[in-house]
Motif scaffolding. Structure first.
Motif: not given
Length: 156
Positions: A87-90, A131-132, A145-152, A154-155
């Protein structure tokens, strides 16, 4: 969306949707065996991309979503899907708030089918404990919104 994300992250590798290529070559009258081949093909391309470069690699889809196709088409999954663990990380689950466009390989275009596919997608993400995030919005808002989701994510 994928090209913009690839560019945003510095031209990182990405793995295109293998099922689209498969359907363009062999048609959309799929069997369960076809879905397993699509999933294995996508997984192989993902592993290849990861062997050439470390993270990140952006995937258009993966075998989890192919398992949802199996659920939609046949009401069951081949046992192979339960054994797949790469599975992917995100994961980004895109909302069904955009119009459906028939491009020759897409299926499940009615509102009820779209909702069912969305619900099954959310369910498999939750079942697997990955994580999704849900991404909605139109145009640039969706991208942001996609970038914000990836950033959140990733933390976390």
């Amino acid at each position: 969306m994928i090209p913009r994300l690839v560019q945003h992250f510095g031209g990182v590798p990405h793995v295109a949707e293998f099922g689209r290529t498969y359907c363009e070559a062999f048609g959309t009258d799929l069997t369960m065996a076809d879905l397993v081949e699509i999933a294995k093909g996508h997984d192989g391309k993902t592993r290849g991309a990861l062997s050439e470069r470390s993270y990140p690699v952006i995937l258009d889809t993966d075998p989890l979503m192919t398992a949802v196709w199996a659920d939609m088409m046949f009401g069951r999954r081949d046992p192979w899907f339960a054994t797949w663990t790469n599975t992917a990380d995100i994961y980004l689950l895109f909302d069904i708030d955009l119009p459906w466009v028939d491009d020759g390989t897409r299926m499940f275009g009615s509102p009820a089918q779209r909702q069912r596919f969305f619900d099954l997608s959310r369910k498999i993400l939750e079942e697997r404990g990955v994580r999704w995030a849900l991404v909605s919005g139109q145009g640039s808002t969706r991208y942001i919104n996609a970038l914000r989701a990836i950033e959140a994510l990733s933390r976390d």
